[in-house]
Design a protein around this motif. Structure first.
Motif, PDB file in Angstrom:
ATOM      1  N   ARG A 205      15.418  77.207 -16.776  1.00 34.01           N
ATOM      2  CA  ARG A 205      16.262  76.030 -16.974  1.00 34.01           C
ATOM      3  C   ARG A 205      16.217  75.573 -18.436  1.00 34.01           C
TER       4      ARG A 205
ATOM      5  N   TYR B 289      23.353  76.647 -23.188  1.00 34.27           N
ATOM      6  CA  TYR B 289      24.570  75.924 -22.808  1.00 34.27           C
ATOM      7  C   TYR B 289      24.907  74.823 -23.814  1.00 34.27           C
ATOM      8  N   GLU B 290      23.895  74.153 -24.327  1.00 42.23           N
ATOM      9  CA  GLU B 290      24.123  72.993 -25.193  1.00 42.23           C
ATOM     10  C   GLU B 290      24.233  73.330 -26.679  1.00 42.23           C
TER      11      GLU B 290
ATOM     12  N   THR C 283      17.335  77.624 -10.747  1.00 42.75           N
ATOM     13  CA  THR C 283      16.538  78.082 -11.883  1.00 42.75           C
ATOM     14  C   THR C 283      15.154  77.460 -11.848  1.00 42.75           C
TER      15      THR C 283
ATOM     16  N   VAL D 109      27.573  79.241 -18.465  1.00 45.35           N
ATOM     17  CA  VAL D 109      26.332  79.212 -19.248  1.00 45.35           C
ATOM     18  C   VAL D 109      26.316  80.583 -19.936  1.00 45.35           C
TER      19      VAL D 109
ATOM     20  N   LEU E  17      18.194  78.219 -20.507  1.00 47.77           N
ATOM     21  CA  LEU E  17      19.633  78.189 -20.219  1.00 47.77           C
ATOM     22  C   LEU E  17      20.273  76.881 -20.656  1.00 47.77           C
ATOM     23  N   THR E  18      19.564  75.776 -20.533  1.00 47.68           N
ATOM     24  CA  THR E  18      20.089  74.497 -21.009  1.00 47.68           C
ATOM     25  C   THR E  18      20.262  74.534 -22.522  1.00 47.68           C
TER      26      THR E  18
ATOM     27  N   TRP F  60      21.327  72.875 -11.715  1.00 44.87           N
ATOM     28  CA  TRP F  60      20.330  73.867 -12.136  1.00 44.87           C
ATOM     29  C   TRP F  60      19.367  74.257 -11.020  1.00 44.87           C
TER      30      TRP F  60
ATOM     31  N   ASN G 268      20.558  84.650 -14.942  1.00 41.17           N
ATOM     32  CA  ASN G 268      21.400  83.465 -15.088  1.00 41.17           C
ATOM     33  C   ASN G 268      22.342  83.352 -13.886  1.00 41.17           C
TER      34      ASN G 268
ATOM     35  N   CYS H 298      25.474  83.506 -21.318  1.00 36.56           N
ATOM     36  CA  CYS H 298      24.440  84.496 -21.624  1.00 36.56           C
ATOM     37  C   CYS H 298      25.004  85.700 -22.381  1.00 36.56           C
TER      38      CYS H 298
ATOM     39  N   ILE I  84      26.534  70.849 -14.378  1.00 30.49           N
ATOM     40  CA  ILE I  84      25.767  72.016 -13.929  1.00 30.49           C
ATOM     41  C   ILE I  84      24.700  71.558 -12.949  1.00 30.49           C
TER      42      ILE I  84
END
Length: 181
Positions: free
Chosen positions: A88, A95-96, A83, A135, A91-92, A80, A129, A137, A78
């Protein structure tokens, strides 16, 4: 080496998606492949656009597999850059930590991300996003229901994606090949 931006498209039940990628990773995904979407991605990144056959092959293959119901985890690099710091961080975290088939409330994501921002701000982060689907959302829901969704044609897309992932039960007429209504 000068960084560049390349585009790729994939046809899905939701329409033709436009994916933008730099040498660093996926930088944006748009639910419509239009000249305006391409111009917006180029303007926001400030990078020159190149024809880079093959660069997006892994991302496009992953999206095809996701829509076929065969991919449960996106493991794509990704970028970023589109963002801000708080966005960030949120969203990180999303994503994780929020996996296929899971949902999380806006407030719980705010807590988990350590940002100490209100659930409404998390909703704004989700609405901004730049890389929806990848990612995820759509996995962020309100404490009293689905909440909103700015991707595709709106909340029905969110409902369709959550049904695909098994987060909400399918109705008798749901079909993986049928677009959301």
């Amino acid at each position: 080496m000068t960084e560049t931006l390349a585009f790729g498209t994939v046809d899905t039940v939701l329409g033709r998606l436009l994916v933008s990628e730099t040498e660093t990773g996926i930088v944006s995904l748009d639910f419509r492949d239009t000249p305006a979407a391409r111009e917006r991605a180029a303007r926001k990144t400030g990078l020159p656009v190149v024809d880079a056959p093959g660069r997006l092959d892994p991302a496009l293959a992953a999206l095809r597999d996701y829509f076929a119901g065969d991919l449960k985890t996106f493991e794509l690099p990704i970028d970023w850059r589109l963002t801000g710091d708080v966005q960030r961080q949120v969203l990180t975290t999303l994503y994780e930590t929020v996996r296929y088939g899971q949902t999380i409330t806006y407030g719980a994501l705010g807590d988990r991300s350590g940002t100490e921002v209100h659930a409404q701000v998390i909703g704004q982060v989700m609405g901004g996003n730049p890389i929806p689907l990848i990612v995820p959302c759509h996995r962020v829901v309100a404490s009293n229901g689905l909440g909103g969704y700015s991707g595709g044609s709106g909340v029905e897309v969110k409902r369709w994606l959550l049904t695909l992932e098994g987060s909400i039960p399918a109705t008798l007429d749901w079909d993986i090949a049928s677009p959301p209504r």
